[in-house]
Write a protein that holds these residues in place. Structure first.
Motif, PDB file in Angstrom:
ATOM      1  N   LYS A  56     -69.827 -62.992   6.521  1.00  0.00           N
ATOM      2  CA  LYS A  56     -68.734 -63.269   7.577  1.00  0.00           C
ATOM      3  C   LYS A  56     -69.319 -63.881   8.666  1.00  0.00           C
ATOM      4  O   LYS A  56     -68.690 -64.860   9.255  1.00  0.00           O
ATOM      5  CB  LYS A  56     -68.229 -61.633   7.860  1.00  0.00           C
ATOM      6  CG  LYS A  56     -67.081 -61.881   8.630  1.00  0.00           C
ATOM      7  CD  LYS A  56     -66.585 -60.450   8.927  1.00  0.00           C
ATOM      8  CE  LYS A  56     -65.146 -60.334   9.412  1.00  0.00           C
ATOM      9  NZ  LYS A  56     -64.753 -58.934   9.660  1.00  0.00           N
ATOM     10  N   CYS A 106     -67.905 -67.461  10.318  1.00  0.00           N
ATOM     11  CA  CYS A 106     -67.561 -67.622  11.624  1.00  0.00           C
ATOM     12  C   CYS A 106     -68.483 -68.499  12.415  1.00  0.00           C
ATOM     13  O   CYS A 106     -67.770 -69.360  13.184  1.00  0.00           O
ATOM     14  CB  CYS A 106     -67.480 -66.279  12.537  1.00  0.00           C
ATOM     15  SG  CYS A 106     -66.393 -65.080  11.910  1.00  0.00           S
ATOM     16  N   THR A 137     -64.026 -62.455  18.324  1.00  0.00           N
ATOM     17  CA  THR A 137     -62.598 -62.320  17.710  1.00  0.00           C
ATOM     18  C   THR A 137     -62.560 -62.695  16.120  1.00  0.00           C
ATOM     19  O   THR A 137     -62.138 -61.812  15.444  1.00  0.00           O
ATOM     20  CB  THR A 137     -61.649 -63.327  18.090  1.00  0.00           C
ATOM     21  OG1 THR A 137     -61.672 -63.206  19.599  1.00  0.00           O
ATOM     22  CG2 THR A 137     -60.202 -63.144  17.564  1.00  0.00           C
ATOM     23  N   CYS A 138     -63.564 -63.610  15.673  1.00  0.00           N
ATOM     24  CA  CYS A 138     -63.548 -63.764  14.429  1.00  0.00           C
ATOM     25  C   CYS A 138     -64.294 -62.665  13.556  1.00  0.00           C
ATOM     26  O   CYS A 138     -63.712 -62.352  12.412  1.00  0.00           O
ATOM     27  CB  CYS A 138     -64.649 -65.195  14.169  1.00  0.00           C
ATOM     28  SG  CYS A 138     -64.290 -65.753  12.382  1.00  0.00           S
ATOM     29  N   LYS A 196     -64.338 -59.433  14.337  1.00  0.00           N
ATOM     30  CA  LYS A 196     -63.535 -58.352  14.272  1.00  0.00           C
ATOM     31  C   LYS A 196     -62.385 -58.450  13.240  1.00  0.00           C
ATOM     32  O   LYS A 196     -61.644 -57.468  12.907  1.00  0.00           O
ATOM     33  CB  LYS A 196     -63.037 -58.132  15.655  1.00  0.00           C
ATOM     34  CG  LYS A 196     -63.815 -57.733  16.801  1.00  0.00           C
ATOM     35  CD  LYS A 196     -63.306 -57.502  18.047  1.00  0.00           C
ATOM     36  CE  LYS A 196     -64.229 -57.071  18.988  1.00  0.00           C
ATOM     37  NZ  LYS A 196     -64.063 -56.889  20.466  1.00  0.00           N
ATOM     38  N   LYS A 197     -62.068 -59.661  13.064  1.00  0.00           N
ATOM     39  CA  LYS A 197     -60.774 -59.773  11.975  1.00  0.00           C
ATOM     40  C   LYS A 197     -61.186 -59.140  10.624  1.00  0.00           C
ATOM     41  O   LYS A 197     -62.253 -59.228  10.154  1.00  0.00           O
ATOM     42  CB  LYS A 197     -60.530 -61.331  11.551  1.00  0.00           C
ATOM     43  CG  LYS A 197     -59.908 -62.111  12.992  1.00  0.00           C
ATOM     44  CD  LYS A 197     -59.922 -63.450  12.471  1.00  0.00           C
ATOM     45  CE  LYS A 197     -59.372 -64.516  13.730  1.00  0.00           C
ATOM     46  NZ  LYS A 197     -59.234 -65.949  13.318  1.00  0.00           N
ATOM     47  N   ASN A 198     -60.004 -58.594   9.836  1.00  0.00           N
ATOM     48  CA  ASN A 198     -60.205 -57.973   8.560  1.00  0.00           C
ATOM     49  C   ASN A 198     -61.360 -57.039   8.380  1.00  0.00           C
ATOM     50  O   ASN A 198     -61.792 -56.765   7.528  1.00  0.00           O
ATOM     51  CB  ASN A 198     -60.363 -59.186   7.542  1.00  0.00           C
ATOM     52  CG  ASN A 198     -59.135 -60.330   7.552  1.00  0.00           C
ATOM     53  OD1 ASN A 198     -58.054 -59.643   7.747  1.00  0.00           O
ATOM     54  ND2 ASN A 198     -59.717 -61.430   7.339  1.00  0.00           N
TER      55      ASN A 198
END
Length: 106
Positions: free
Chosen positions: A76, A80, A100-101, A103-105
């Motif tokens: 991940k 990102c 932010t990236c 924390k996604k999914n």
């Protein structure tokens, strides 16, 4: 005097035994090198052809090992990071995007 000599010899013997045992255990890199070397020998490669083969053999194995060792979080992070690089983000903007990236999914 004899006791000191005897103790010194016994200590040296124990030390040499532990050093010898440690040397017999091959690291993963040494195991890879041995395997690639055996393959090159079985193909009777010499000179530049052997160097080339050995280089490719060692790279190929290490690339597979790196892929296997990446955790989902590391994958991940790579994704990102690549996206932030494509957007040419720098400094605080990059930090916010990465936060932010990541924390996604999840």
């Amino acid at each position: 005097m004899k006791i000191t000599l005897l103790v010194t010899l016994l200590f040296g013997l124990v030390l040499m035994t532990t050093v010898g045992a440690a040397e017999k255990t091959l690291t993963p890199q040494q195991q890879k090198m041995t395997l690639c070397n055996e393959q090159a020998s079985s193909k009777a490669l010499k000179g530049d052809a052997r160097k080339s083969f050995m280089s490719e053999c060692l790279k190929k194995d290490s690339a597979k090992a790196e892929e296997k060792t990446l955790t989902p979080q590391q994958k991940k992070m790579q994704a990102c990071n690549a996206e932030a690089g494509q957007k040419a983000l720098k400094g605080e903007d990059r930090n916010k995007f990465m936060s932010t990236c990541l924390k996604k999914n999840g």
